[in-house]
Every structure is written in C-alpha cells, then in structure tokens.
Write an enzyme that holds these catalytic residues in place. Sequence first.
Site, PDB file in Angstrom:
ATOM      1  N   ARG A 233       0.894  -0.914   0.000  1.00 50.22           N
ATOM      2  CA  ARG A 233       0.126   0.140   0.033  1.00 50.22           C
ATOM      3  C   ARG A 233       0.938   1.475   0.027  1.00 50.22           C
ATOM      4  O   ARG A 233       1.975   1.249   0.774  1.00 50.22           O
ATOM      5  CB  ARG A 233      -1.073  -0.064   1.436  1.00 50.22           C
ATOM      6  CG  ARG A 233      -2.016  -0.807   1.183  1.00 50.22           C
ATOM      7  CD  ARG A 233      -3.178  -0.559   0.080  1.00 50.22           C
ATOM      8  NE  ARG A 233      -4.268  -1.351  -0.096  1.00 50.22           N
ATOM      9  CZ  ARG A 233      -4.135  -2.446  -0.675  1.00 50.22           C
ATOM     10  NH1 ARG A 233      -3.393  -2.639  -1.590  1.00 50.22           N
ATOM     11  NH2 ARG A 233      -5.489  -3.260  -0.924  1.00 50.22           N
ATOM     12  N   ASP A 257       4.352  -0.489  -6.887  1.00 50.73           N
ATOM     13  CA  ASP A 257       3.069  -0.751  -7.796  1.00 50.73           C
ATOM     14  C   ASP A 257       1.952  -0.198  -6.941  1.00 50.73           C
ATOM     15  O   ASP A 257       0.764   0.173  -7.557  1.00 50.73           O
ATOM     16  CB  ASP A 257       2.922  -2.375  -7.634  1.00 50.73           C
ATOM     17  CG  ASP A 257       1.675  -2.803  -8.336  1.00 50.73           C
ATOM     18  OD1 ASP A 257       1.563  -2.305  -9.531  1.00 50.73           O
ATOM     19  OD2 ASP A 257       0.920  -3.718  -7.924  1.00 50.73           O
ATOM     20  N   GLU A 262      -2.595   7.243  -4.182  1.00 54.21           N
ATOM     21  CA  GLU A 262      -3.463   6.271  -4.965  1.00 54.21           C
ATOM     22  C   GLU A 262      -4.983   6.206  -4.726  1.00 54.21           C
ATOM     23  O   GLU A 262      -5.345   5.536  -4.219  1.00 54.21           O
ATOM     24  CB  GLU A 262      -2.878   4.960  -4.949  1.00 54.21           C
ATOM     25  CG  GLU A 262      -3.321   4.065  -6.035  1.00 54.21           C
ATOM     26  CD  GLU A 262      -2.702   2.453  -5.517  1.00 54.21           C
ATOM     27  OE1 GLU A 262      -3.220   1.532  -6.135  1.00 54.21           O
ATOM     28  OE2 GLU A 262      -1.814   2.524  -4.812  1.00 54.21           O
ATOM     29  N   HIS A 294      -0.675  -0.429  -9.778  1.00 53.16           N
ATOM     30  CA  HIS A 294      -1.284  -1.406  -8.968  1.00 53.16           C
ATOM     31  C   HIS A 294      -1.829  -2.457  -9.743  1.00 53.16           C
ATOM     32  O   HIS A 294      -3.025  -2.819  -9.759  1.00 53.16           O
ATOM     33  CB  HIS A 294      -2.640  -0.644  -8.032  1.00 53.16           C
ATOM     34  CG  HIS A 294      -2.965  -1.324  -7.027  1.00 53.16           C
ATOM     35  ND1 HIS A 294      -3.466  -0.735  -5.968  1.00 53.16           N
ATOM     36  CD2 HIS A 294      -2.871  -2.677  -6.631  1.00 53.16           C
ATOM     37  CE1 HIS A 294      -3.568  -1.688  -4.879  1.00 53.16           C
ATOM     38  NE2 HIS A 294      -3.380  -2.937  -5.310  1.00 53.16           N
TER      39      HIS A 294
END
Length: 328
Positions: A233, A257, A262, A294
């Site tokens: 995260r 990622d 986000e 992601h």
Amino acid sequence: MKITFFAAKSYDRESFGQIRRDYPELELEYWETELSPKTAAYVTDSQAVCAFVSSDVGAEVLEVLADRGVKLVLMRCAGFNNVDLEAATRLGIKVMRVPGYSPEAVAEHAIALAMAVNRHLHKAYIRVRENNYSLQGLSGVNFYGKVAGIVGTGRIGAAMARICYGFGMKVIAVDAYQNKDLPFVTYVDMDTLLRQSDLISLHCPLSDDTYHMINLETINKMKDGVILINTSRGGLVSTDDLIAGIRERKFFGVGLDVYEEETANVFENHEDEIMMHSTTARLLSFPNVIVTSHQGFFTDEALGAIARTTLDNARGYLQGVSTGTELN
Ligand code: NAI
C-alpha cells in the site's frame, strides 16, 4: 440477489462473465463509475454492491448505501483500508473480501520490479528499440548471495520469501507472527532488517501502525545501494522522504506498484488511459524508479479466483453460511 459493481472494467466483466452461469441466483449489474456518495445514491434495487481497492467505502458512502437498502458490500480485493468497518457494522451492512486470491501473482510482480530496476530493463528496452545496443550504465548486481528483507510474511510475503530463497538469497524478515512454513527465513527486528538487506520488499497491510514505516529515519538506516519494492500500500512509504532518499542516492533502485496518493480522485480514468495528476508523478522523473499502476494482482489466475470467491461470498451471505471472509 442483484449486485451492482462499481468501477467495473472490461476485464471484470470477462472474469465474472465466465463463471456467472454457476450462480443463477445472482444478478450482476456493471457500472463503470467509481463508488462515491453521489454515485451510491443511484443504487436502486440492489441488495449488494461490489467495490474495489480504489473505491471510497467510507462512512458517508455507506450511509447512502444503507439508505438505498444495501445490506452487503463485496470487496473484490484483499486490502480493506478504504472501508469504514465501524460505520458498516453500525449500519447493519456486512462487508466481505477476497483474502489471498493469488499471493504468487503479487509476489511475482514484486520480484519483476526488483529485477527490472536492478538490470535496468526499462532503460534497456527503450535503448534497443532505438537501435542503441550500448551497455553503458546498465550494469546491475547479482541477487544470488545477497540479503532479502521481507516486511510481513503473510500470504504474499511468504511467496516473495520463497522466490528470493530460490534465487539463492539469504532471507530475513520482520513480522510479529513467525510463519512456520518458512524454515529458511530468519526473523529479525526492523533495525536489523533495514541495516542488512540488499533488497527490501514490503508486504504488510496499511494501518495506523504501519503508516509511513518507510520515512527519513528508516531510510537512513538502510544500506547504501539498497533496492526498495512496495507492492503493498502506498501509505507505507512517505513519498517526500522517499524522494529525499533517492536524491541522496541511497537507493540502487525503487519499484512501486502502489503510491501514497493512489485514490480515485488523483486519477483521470478513461479505462484504457488512466492519468495521474499528483506529486507522486515526481517519482517518475528518477531514472532508477519504476512505477506500475497497482497491477500486482493482475493475472488470469488471480482474476478468476477473485471472481469465484466474490460470488461464493454473495452465495454464502444469501444462504447464511460463513465463508470465513467476513470483515464484520
Ligand atoms: P496477510 O494478511 O496474509 O499478511 C500480512 C502480514 O503482515 C501478516 O503476517 C502480518 O502479521 C504482517 N504485519 C502486520 N503488521 C506488520 C508490521 N508492522 N511489520 C511487519 N509485518 C506486519 O496479507 P497478504 O495477503 O500477504 O497481503 C499483504 C498486502 O498486500 C495487503 O495488505 C495489501 O495491502 C497488499 N496487496 C497488494 C496487491 C497488489 O495488487 N499490489 C494485491 C493484494 C494485496
């Protein structure tokens, strides 16, 4: 039972579509729009909504959903830091998720990021396409014999630990719960992991305790030339501190990622082209940073498992049978 899907993409329709005939009691309705207080208000005759990691499942949204008669939120993802579980419980809404649908999918993406930044594949790809076969600046290091530090050895961290061990790395880890299936892992404290690791990969959930666990202080404790990978995260890493560390040349490479900002509101979403307008974009200016969108979970196997578990969850709810994936 009718389920309204929010933020439904073509690949969701495909993976759910492939198995939907096995669930005749469920009616699936796909909406491309993201879940928000405004869009939640358009839910009419659905008892359930299906949301994703990017969805806003906060108290305000849940209140609107409860008002529209929704009794069940099906998260088609593992993480649930975007869900206000207290509010859901208060409003009598059951929340279910898909834990561990394919830990290997995320772990394989984590190692792909590590390999790519280490061997500069992002630069090599462009160079050769431009007919430039020079190796200048593309040298990496062997992972064999190096130390991998895994933060969180749950499902994904365990898969990553196995991959690193297979590479011939020494694997150390931090986790309050020692995973008995990983006899080759040495558990250490965080300071030791930071000091000894050549590759650090984050696999713990985002919580008040883990928020900004990677910050100036922890970055300063890392080895010079470390590779940092975050597929967990964004909030685990302070972006500003990470940028400061990259500027100080602390990192050989960074693979992300997930990023701090986000959330749906920093993306302009056209499905085929999702543009980010945020300070995270600053990270992209560094040549030793690779950012992906992601996509760790994004394999055929994982999508199939997500669809199956999500619809099993809906069926379990209807039949009053626990599937073990209830969050409240
Ligand atoms: P899990 O629940 O199986 O494992 C998490 C582990 O982290 C547990 O063993 C827990 O004890 C440990 N942990 C908790 N706090 C910690 C701390 N402060 N320090 C060290 N360890 C700590 O979860 P799983 O399935 O392995 O997923 C991990 C994370 O990966 C999820 O929380 C999610 O944020 C992320 N994820 C990312 C995906 C992607 O597409 N990039 C897809 C799925 C999950």
